[in-house]
Design an enzyme around this catalytic site. Sequence first.
Site, PDB file in Angstrom:
ATOM      1  N   LYS A  30       0.996  -1.148  -0.055  1.00 27.46           N
ATOM      2  CA  LYS A  30       0.172  -0.194   0.064  1.00 27.46           C
ATOM      3  C   LYS A  30       0.815   1.159   0.126  1.00 27.46           C
ATOM      4  O   LYS A  30       0.602   2.166  -0.908  1.00 27.46           O
ATOM      5  CB  LYS A  30      -0.827  -0.035   1.354  1.00 27.46           C
ATOM      6  CG  LYS A  30      -1.725   1.370   1.834  1.00 27.46           C
ATOM      7  CD  LYS A  30      -2.361   1.427   2.809  1.00 27.46           C
ATOM      8  CE  LYS A  30      -1.501   1.511   4.258  1.00 27.46           C
ATOM      9  NZ  LYS A  30      -1.317   2.890   4.466  1.00 27.46           N
ATOM     10  N   ASN A  31       1.879   1.215   0.899  1.00 25.68           N
ATOM     11  CA  ASN A  31       2.742   2.581   0.977  1.00 25.68           C
ATOM     12  C   ASN A  31       3.632   2.718  -0.248  1.00 25.68           C
ATOM     13  O   ASN A  31       3.855   3.931  -0.248  1.00 25.68           O
ATOM     14  CB  ASN A  31       3.396   2.507   2.306  1.00 25.68           C
ATOM     15  CG  ASN A  31       2.578   2.568   3.474  1.00 25.68           C
ATOM     16  OD1 ASN A  31       1.581   2.791   3.394  1.00 25.68           O
ATOM     17  ND2 ASN A  31       3.393   2.579   4.780  1.00 25.68           N
ATOM     18  N   CYS A 123      -5.195  12.517  13.316  1.00 28.54           N
ATOM     19  CA  CYS A 123      -5.142  11.166  13.063  1.00 28.54           C
ATOM     20  C   CYS A 123      -4.908  10.587  14.362  1.00 28.54           C
ATOM     21  O   CYS A 123      -4.536  10.956  15.257  1.00 28.54           O
ATOM     22  CB  CYS A 123      -3.808  11.083  12.195  1.00 28.54           C
ATOM     23  SG  CYS A 123      -3.165   9.319  11.928  1.00 28.54           S
ATOM     24  N   ARG A 128       0.804  14.299  13.288  1.00 24.86           N
ATOM     25  CA  ARG A 128       1.062  14.207  12.010  1.00 24.86           C
ATOM     26  C   ARG A 128       1.165  15.425  11.159  1.00 24.86           C
ATOM     27  O   ARG A 128       0.256  15.705  10.304  1.00 24.86           O
ATOM     28  CB  ARG A 128       0.315  13.021  11.398  1.00 24.86           C
ATOM     29  CG  ARG A 128       0.514  11.812  12.014  1.00 24.86           C
ATOM     30  CD  ARG A 128      -0.222  10.410  11.549  1.00 24.86           C
ATOM     31  NE  ARG A 128       0.673  10.064  10.312  1.00 24.86           N
ATOM     32  CZ  ARG A 128       0.394   8.798   9.631  1.00 24.86           C
ATOM     33  NH1 ARG A 128      -0.900   8.484   9.793  1.00 24.86           N
ATOM     34  NH2 ARG A 128       1.324   8.389   8.659  1.00 24.86           N
ATOM     35  N   ASP A 313       5.288   0.451  11.839  1.00 24.31           N
ATOM     36  CA  ASP A 313       4.120  -0.199  11.277  1.00 24.31           C
ATOM     37  C   ASP A 313       4.086  -1.664  11.646  1.00 24.31           C
ATOM     38  O   ASP A 313       2.996  -2.439  11.272  1.00 24.31           O
ATOM     39  CB  ASP A 313       3.975  -0.274   9.706  1.00 24.31           C
ATOM     40  CG  ASP A 313       3.567   1.202   9.334  1.00 24.31           C
ATOM     41  OD1 ASP A 313       3.358   1.972  10.221  1.00 24.31           O
ATOM     42  OD2 ASP A 313       3.595   1.656   8.089  1.00 24.31           O
ATOM     43  N   ARG A 405      -8.365  -0.591   4.714  1.00 31.80           N
ATOM     44  CA  ARG A 405      -7.314   0.452   4.332  1.00 31.80           C
ATOM     45  C   ARG A 405      -6.004  -0.455   3.822  1.00 31.80           C
ATOM     46  O   ARG A 405      -5.375   0.410   2.994  1.00 31.80           O
ATOM     47  CB  ARG A 405      -7.059   1.411   5.338  1.00 31.80           C
ATOM     48  CG  ARG A 405      -8.180   2.485   5.524  1.00 31.80           C
ATOM     49  CD  ARG A 405      -7.545   3.337   6.490  1.00 31.80           C
ATOM     50  NE  ARG A 405      -6.123   3.926   5.981  1.00 31.80           N
ATOM     51  CZ  ARG A 405      -5.370   4.265   6.936  1.00 31.80           C
ATOM     52  NH1 ARG A 405      -5.516   4.168   8.250  1.00 31.80           N
ATOM     53  NH2 ARG A 405      -4.212   4.581   6.565  1.00 31.80           N
TER      54      ARG A 405
HETATM   55  C1  UD1 Z   1       4.477   6.905   6.150  1.00 33.59           C
HETATM   56  C2  UD1 Z   1       3.544   5.624   6.210  1.00 33.59           C
HETATM   57  C3  UD1 Z   1       3.242   4.908   7.394  1.00 33.59           C
HETATM   58  C4  UD1 Z   1       4.410   4.948   8.524  1.00 33.59           C
HETATM   59  C5  UD1 Z   1       5.345   6.071   8.414  1.00 33.59           C
HETATM   60  C6  UD1 Z   1       6.632   5.909   9.154  1.00 33.59           C
HETATM   61  C7  UD1 Z   1       2.608   5.938   4.076  1.00 33.59           C
HETATM   62  C8  UD1 Z   1       1.262   6.041   3.123  1.00 33.59           C
HETATM   63  N1  UD1 Z   1       2.408   5.891   5.429  1.00 33.59           N
HETATM   64  O1  UD1 Z   1       3.868   7.630   6.789  1.00 33.59           O
HETATM   65  O2  UD1 Z   1       2.533   3.751   7.345  1.00 33.59           O
HETATM   66  O3  UD1 Z   1       3.992   4.443   9.544  1.00 33.59           O
HETATM   67  O4  UD1 Z   1       5.739   6.401   7.163  1.00 33.59           O
HETATM   68  O5  UD1 Z   1       7.146   5.013   8.700  1.00 33.59           O
HETATM   69  O6  UD1 Z   1       3.687   5.558   3.492  1.00 33.59           O
HETATM   70  N2  UD1 Z   1       6.191  14.674  10.397  1.00 33.59           N
HETATM   71  C9  UD1 Z   1       6.800  16.086  10.552  1.00 33.59           C
HETATM   72  N3  UD1 Z   1       6.336  16.841   9.668  1.00 33.59           N
HETATM   73  C10 UD1 Z   1       5.751  16.494   8.237  1.00 33.59           C
HETATM   74  C11 UD1 Z   1       5.689  15.138   8.000  1.00 33.59           C
HETATM   75  C12 UD1 Z   1       6.101  14.051   9.118  1.00 33.59           C
HETATM   76  O7  UD1 Z   1       6.958  16.219  11.716  1.00 33.59           O
HETATM   77  O8  UD1 Z   1       5.844  17.118   7.446  1.00 33.59           O
HETATM   78  C13 UD1 Z   1       6.800  13.578  11.355  1.00 33.59           C
HETATM   79  C14 UD1 Z   1       5.553  12.618  11.718  1.00 33.59           C
HETATM   80  O9  UD1 Z   1       4.591  13.263  12.500  1.00 33.59           O
HETATM   81  C15 UD1 Z   1       6.464  11.350  12.575  1.00 33.59           C
HETATM   82  C16 UD1 Z   1       7.382  11.763  11.513  1.00 33.59           C
HETATM   83  O10 UD1 Z   1       7.653  12.647  11.054  1.00 33.59           O
HETATM   84  O11 UD1 Z   1       6.530  11.714  13.584  1.00 33.59           O
HETATM   85  C17 UD1 Z   1       7.631  10.383  10.567  1.00 33.59           C
HETATM   86  O12 UD1 Z   1       6.520  10.241   9.649  1.00 33.59           O
HETATM   87  P1  UD1 Z   1       6.500   9.990   8.124  1.00 33.59           P
HETATM   88  O13 UD1 Z   1       7.652   9.227   8.001  1.00 33.59           O
HETATM   89  O14 UD1 Z   1       6.409  11.245   7.529  1.00 33.59           O
HETATM   90  O15 UD1 Z   1       5.281   9.255   8.054  1.00 33.59           O
HETATM   91  P2  UD1 Z   1       4.257   9.108   6.680  1.00 33.59           P
HETATM   92  O16 UD1 Z   1       5.022   9.660   5.495  1.00 33.59           O
HETATM   93  O17 UD1 Z   1       2.835   9.991   6.969  1.00 33.59           O
END
Ligand code: UD1
Length: 425
Positions: A30-31, A123, A128, A313, A405
């Site tokens: 999915k990711n 979320c 997030r 995850d 999902r």
């Molecule tokens: C992706 C995965 C999710 C997985 C996560 C971490 C997808 C669709 N989802 O989520 O399943 O759990 O990676 O491996 O691929 N953060 C910020 N600012 C931002 C973006 C992120 O502070 O603009 C923080 C988040 O709150 C979190 C950390 O960075 O604490 C890592 O998040 P991130 O790697 O971005 O997760 P996702 O891409 O949302």
Amino acid sequence: MISFTNNNIEKIYITGKKKLTGSVNISGAKNAALPLMALSLIINKDFNLYNVPDLADTRLMSNLLIDLGVKINWNKGNVNFYGKPKKDEASYDLVRQMRASILVLGPLLASKGSAKVPLPGGCAIGSRPIDLHVKVMESLGANIIFDGGFIIGSLSNEGLKGGNIKFPKVSVGATESAIMTAVLAKGQTKIYNAAREPEISDLANCLNQAGADIKGIGTDILIINGVKELNQVSHSVVSDRIEAGSFAIASSITMGDVEINNVCTKNLTEFINVLRYTGSKVEISNNSINVSNSKRPRPFDVVTNPYPGFPTDLQAQYMALMAIADGKTLIRETIFENRFMHAPELMRMGAKISINHQEAEICGVKKLKGAKVMASDLRASMCLILGALAASGTSEIDGLYHLDRGYEKLTDKLTNIGAIIKRSN
Ligand code: UD1
């Protein structure tokens, strides 16, 4: 437009203590599929993705893209995209249902020169934020404002320009945003402290096949030389390491013996090491792993980390396994601030867990007992299913739409390896 149902009122009933045996095929990730699908906004020639899992999230991404004007044909796991986006505003109703919708921001800017994307909202697993995605756009020359709940991006006459992006923390989504936006920017982009998840490599490899110039794939420094356009491409989505890990735990927790096929085994190295430490036998061959177990797991502490570390995850699923371990385990969650919501539900089955900020202490018990439980997010759903598979008696699991999902045909796959599982209204 394809519709999907919100199965909010459906429940899963599992009668546990059944040893799982046999073989299971893992679906596309999915990711990986979600950002790959968003590429259809910038690959306007014939674009084919294979091995796309049929999930609520991929259907939702598909609907979001169709709403933006992309033409999409689904034929089982094969999805063909063609045509250009016709508008630059993403639907609020669709974006609010899935945080990964933020991934259309960069490609829309690159394709249309402007973008209006609703803020994705809250979320269950933490606040997030999307600040890093916004920083990416600004580093590449976009002007970003927030108005009426929307992120509004625009470009000067010069368009997107390559730039240096230094991430203060590792973010999977923001790294993907940076890649997808920089491939068509003028000049060179350097991304430092990039996430290295296999799903990111899959995205970058697909883009390079389409004519992009991305170097450093699989490392934390990516160098991207912008190209004028992307060409026709066909790409198969990498297999889902989280689904594979979930089935591996399903085998271990039921003292089973399951062959897990269509696995990219090198993407699971750290997880497999941990599972072996807990006493499970894991045999690796080409694209499959065989996981078997015959006694209560040994406790083993883990800390979640960005790839190649132990994946956040799989944290919830691993907690289910440690709930029946022969001793005490500590699990520290470093990625999300609120990702232990499965713990109190697992405790309803008899698990002994105490949470202190980002750390969970699990005192393994000999037996779990079936209970009524409620899933709070996608991986929490799987944690509860695993707990129920190990528990005596029958469990009733609510909150199923989370499961839809991210796990393709889960009840069928579990039934095929011997689980007693029923889904009903
Ligand atoms: C992706 C995965 C999710 C997985 C996560 C971490 C997808 C669709 N989802 O989520 O399943 O759990 O990676 O491996 O691929 N953060 C910020 N600012 C931002 C973006 C992120 O502070 O603009 C923080 C988040 O709150 C979190 C950390 O960075 O604490 C890592 O998040 P991130 O790697 O971005 O997760 P996702 O891409 O949302």
